[in-house]
Design an enzyme around this catalytic site. Structure first.
Site, short mmCIF file in Angstrom:
data_model
loop_
_atom_site.label_atom_id
_atom_site.label_comp_id
_atom_site.label_asym_id
_atom_site.label_seq_id
_atom_site.Cartn_x
_atom_site.Cartn_y
_atom_site.Cartn_z
N ASP A 1 0.01 14.32 14.01
CA ASP A 1 0.29 14.41 12.58
C ASP A 1 -1.00 14.32 11.78
OD1 ASP A 1 1.84 14.74 10.31
OD2 ASP A 1 2.30 12.61 10.11
N GLY B 1 6.85 4.52 4.43
CA GLY B 1 7.13 5.71 5.21
C GLY B 1 8.50 5.62 5.81
N LEU C 1 0.81 -1.21 0.00
CA LEU C 1 0.00 0.00 0.00
C LEU C 1 0.84 1.26 0.00
CD1 LEU C 1 -2.76 -1.02 2.59
CD2 LEU C 1 -2.89 -1.07 0.09
N LYS D 1 1.59 -2.55 9.04
CA LYS D 1 2.81 -1.75 8.98
C LYS D 1 3.97 -2.64 9.42
CE LYS D 1 2.89 2.38 10.83
NZ LYS D 1 2.95 3.44 11.89
#
Length: 876
Positions: free
Chosen positions: A137, A21, A18, A43
């Site tokens: 964030d 980072g 996907l 993640k």
């Protein structure tokens, strides 16, 4: 998926990639059944990050914090393991675009949709804060638009209330255009109301399609954020007051999330409930709809995008297998080493139930989109500065920090000479070179030679043949300049190039790639009122080395003869991209490029390619992807090859600084991702890579170098492991309560580190081992809105620092004692009275700038800001 993608992460089978980072990659995954409702987003943390014990502690806290949040508007955590060999975190998968993608592709949302979106996210923040956490964030890319309403994602920088900051560097956490004033002030100042401020920015973006704090260099954006100077003219009237209340400078004056949710829910009930923005909604006021649930709240185009993603996911599940890596491009006739990452994408075939090729899955970490270019009808190019932790008001500083060096070649990488004229050997232990070989390695720009260290050894063999002192005037105001033994080449502020003979100053050639529109009355480089940098014509800094010059012409790079200007060959960026930088080595032309903002997906990705130096613009030797996702405004121009030294190309990528083998393009080491580097240098004596970066104010961890500063980190040149660091203390807070301009490091040698304090107007000489300042010298300043230095960044010549202002060339000893020597430059223009900036922006030709000093072969060619150029002997 990529060839290196894991087949499993924890108990999950990975199906598709996907995004990525700073910490790792995110995969679409399944615990077993290939069913759309069973899928999760996992993640997976990179191995080099996972090896850091403090990181595991922070990640463990992230999992705990995320699990403690209970809200239908937060993507809930399914599972996680901070102690696994590869730590991971799995959350529910939301089939739909993020807000950034939706606005970029379909435009601003209707008032009712924005109100419902805001109500849902406000309730999500209420739940986050109730769990004793902050998000920190909140940005458009972290809000997913699903069929059931908005979902807040990514607690990658979440912070437990009362705990220490989750970043251990003191660097800013968040995305510049969607930060709060407290983010800018430093990590310890961020509070729950900071998330509300960020939500206000997100809502302004959703309603107008534009970032409320404008575009341009990071420092300019942060400056406006710090003062809460938002532009809300594009926000529809019904929303404007609510959004403005979120963006109040004083955190105590902002609404609580629950209060904000109620205000927005009421606004939604009085607005348009069918998603087309015509105001004829049914106003039923049910809680689910008012809070942002229900797909009918999204416009038809967004609903179609959600349905498309759902179909793609169903297609993957129906195939019963993961998405395989894209096929490599068929080999061309000339054999080249294989690329590190595939750069060719087959044309998409029509979707069918049997096909397993899916290319449209959304990315959870997609960056916010850029707005359309602006700029008085001229072709604009936005120059983005490296991340700045505190924002100053000086427009001149923004210009001074534009880009690094031009990529000028070295006059011998690893030069060990310290004398004013130097040795005849450009390496301490290397073989002697002929005059022709010295000339082939000659090249200098404002940052020195190709190693960017600021140490510029002087060799008699690199003096231009037949040189005599001379003075000339460029046809327009210079912006960036570089020189070799043949020519002094400058990019001018009108977007053209001009070359002057290095020996006597006569004009050699010019290049003009401007369009008819660029040549109009407004054909000047300028800084817009939002801080964005606009440039007519071409904006590639000239690269000059060994008789070859690289410039841009109508968007393509040209490799020219420095003296004649004859074009040897040209090369362009890959399809859909634009050139953002170039380096010239002994063997290669290294070209950086990034996605064009005008495409359907915005500025998608960034690459670096290597071409044979003596080639003819054919296929690259290798290609490497530096970024694969859509670039935010603050990211544009950031992902480039910054330095080439000793067979290694150092580049800024979405993962951090990486090292690539110059011949093959393979990664040769790890990654340095402890904050963004403002500049990269290669210290000649030690061979270490030096990263300078601005450190903000946290003061919340046991780090003796945590005070606000410009820090220089020493890295192993191949593994990029940290081997030491030192720093220059940041200027004190000004009388207006805002920080001063950052200290800029201009040179680092085994004997000294040089920096200029733009706020105090001082040249600093420091011990390169610990950063202790051993000598300070005043710099010349002029008053332009604020006082600013007009002395050049100091370079090192032998055992002295070299700098110039608009009247004098000076050398400063690198020791505590010793006399400063100054030589009045014949024909120097002196300081001028600049034109004041206008509300519509600042024309760069009107801006007072330091001269550019180009020392080569025992002479100094000094280019002044109004076009005067003087070439004189270096002081002995």
């Amino acid at each position: 998926m990529r060839e290196t993608s894991p087949l499993r992460v924890g108990p999950y089978e990975t199906l598709a990639r996907l995004g990525s980072g700073g910490m790792g990659e995110v995969f679409l995954a399944t615990p077993g059944p290939y069913e759309p409702d069973a899928l999760v987003a996992v993640k997976a943390i990179r191995a080099d990050v996972a090896g850091d014990a403090p990181f595991r502690d922070r990640f463990r806290r992230e999992i705990s914090v995320a699990r403690s949040v209970d809200s239908p508007y937060v993507a809930h955590v399914v599972a996680g393991d901070a102690d696994a060999g590869q730590p991971w975190l799995a959350t529910e998968y939301v089939a739909g675009p993020n807000l950034a993608e939706a606005v970029r592709r379909h435009g601003p949302l209707p008032v009712a949709s924005v109100a419902a979106l805001g109500a849902g996210v406000a309730r999500a923040l209420a739940a986050v804060h109730a769990a004793g956490a902050l998000h920190r964030d909140l940005k458009p890319a972290n809000v997913l638009l699903g069929a059931a309403g908005p979902k807040l994602i990514d607690f990658g920088v979440a912070r437990a209330l009362g705990a220490t900051t989750m970043t251990s560097t003191g660097l800013l956490v968040g995305t510049p255009g969607f930060m709060s004033p407290e983010h800018v002030a430093g990590g310890r100042h961020v509070v729950a109301a900071s998330d509300v401020f960020c939500l206000g920015s997100v809502l302004a973006y959703a309603a107008s399609g534009a970032d409320p704090f404008g575009d341009g260099p990071v420092a300019a954006v942060l400056y406006r954020v710090a003062r809460a100077e938002a532009e809300l003219g594009g926000v529809p009237e019904p929303l404007r007051d609510v959004v403005a209340s979120c963006l109040r400078p004083d955190p105590a004056q902002r609404p609580e999330p629950a209060e904000l949710a109620a205000l927005l829910a009421a606004l939604r009930d009085g607005g348009d409930g069918d998603g087309d923005g015509d105001g004829d909604g049914d106003g039923d006021g049910d809680d689910q709809a008012a809070d942002g649930g229900g797909g009918s709240l999204w416009p038809a185009a967004v609903l179609a995008a959600i349905a498309e993603v759902r179909r793609d996911v169903e297609q993957v599940c129906a195939s019963g297998r993961p998405l395989l890596p894209l096929p490599a491009r068929p080999a061309a006739a000339p054999a080249h080493p294989p690329t590190q990452v595939p750069t060719w994408t087959p044309a998409p075939a029509a979707a069918s139930a049997q096909s397993s090729e899916v290319h449209g899955l959304p990315t959870m970490s997609s960056a916010p989109p850029p707005s359309a270019r602006r700029g008085l009808g001229r072709r604009g190019a936005v120059a983005v500065i490296a991340a700045v932790a505190v924002a100053g008001a000086a427009v001149g500083a923004l210009l001074a920090l534009r880009g690094g060096g031009s990529g000028a070649g070295a006059d011998g990488e690893g030069a060990g000479s310290a004398g004013a004229t130097g040795s005849r050997t450009p390496g301490a232990d290397g073989p002697s070179l002929s005059r022709a070989q010295f000339a082939a390695r000659a090249g200098v720009d404002a940052s020195g030679t190709a190693d960017r260290s600021g140490l510029v050894p002087q060799y008699e063999e690199q003096r231009p043949k037949g040189w005599q002192p001379w003075r000339a005037t460029f046809g327009h105001t210079p912006l960036k300049c570089a020189a070799d033994t043949e020519a002094v080449v400058c990019l001018l502020t009108n977007g053209t190039y001009e070359a002057r003979d290095a020996a006597d100053g006569h004009r050699l050639w010019t290049s003009d790639g401007r369009s008819a529109e660029d040549r109009g009355t407004n054909g000047e480089a300028y800084l817009g009122p939002t801080g964005a940098f606009f440039m007519p014509g071409d904006d590639q800094d000239p690269v000059v080395r060994g008789g070859m010059t690289v410039i841009a012409y109508k968007g393509r790079l040209q490799v020219r003869e420095s003296r004649s200007g004859d074009v040897r060959w040209t090369v362009g960026a890959p399809a859909g991209k634009k050139v953002t930088g170039a380096l010239l080595t002994d063997d290669h032309l290294i070209v950086s490029s990034e996605g064009k903002p005008g495409g359907p997906d915005g500025p998608l990705g960034a690459t670096v390619q290597a071409f044979p130096r003596e080639g003819r613009g054919g296929d690259p030797v290798w290609t490497y992807d530096l970024a694969t996702e859509t670039l935010a405004k603050a990211e544009q121009g950031s992902y480039t090859a910054a330095l080439a030294h000793d067979g290694v190309v150092y580049a800024d990528s979405e993962d951090g600084v990486i090292a690539l083998d110059e011949k093959k393009g393979d990664r040769v080491g790890g990654v340095y991702d402890d904050g963004q580097c403002r500049t990269l240098m290669a210290e000649p004596a030690s061979g270490q890579l030096l990263c300078s970066q601005v450190i903000g104010d946290t003061g919340e961890f046991d780090d003796p170098t945590a005070d606000p500063q410009t820090r220089v980190t020493r890295l192993d040149p191949r593994t990029l492991a940290v081997e030491g660091k030192f720093g220059f203390k940041a200027p004190p807070i000004g009388s207006d309560g805002h920080p001063g301009l950052d200290v800029v490091v201009s040179a680092v040698t085994p004997d000294a580190a040089l920096a200029y304090d733009t706020t105090g107007g001082r040249l600093l000489v420091a011990d390169p081992k610990n950063g202790r300042v051993t000598r300070e010298e005043r710099l010349s300043v002029v008053d332009y809105v604020i006082e600013r230095p007009v002395s050049s960044g100091a370079l090192v010549i032998g055992d002295r620092a070299l700098t110039a202002d608009n009247t004098t060339l000076r050398t400063v000893p690198l020791t505590k004692s010793g006399e400063v020597r100054g030589v009045k430059v014949p024909g120097a223009p002196g300081n001028r009275r600049p034109e004041p900036p206008q509300d519509t922006g600042t024309v760069l030709a009107d801006l007072p700038k330091p001269p550019t000093v180009l020392p080569l072969g025992g002479i100094a060619t000094i280019v002044y800001d109004q076009g005067t150029v003087v070439s004189v002997e270096l002081p002995s």
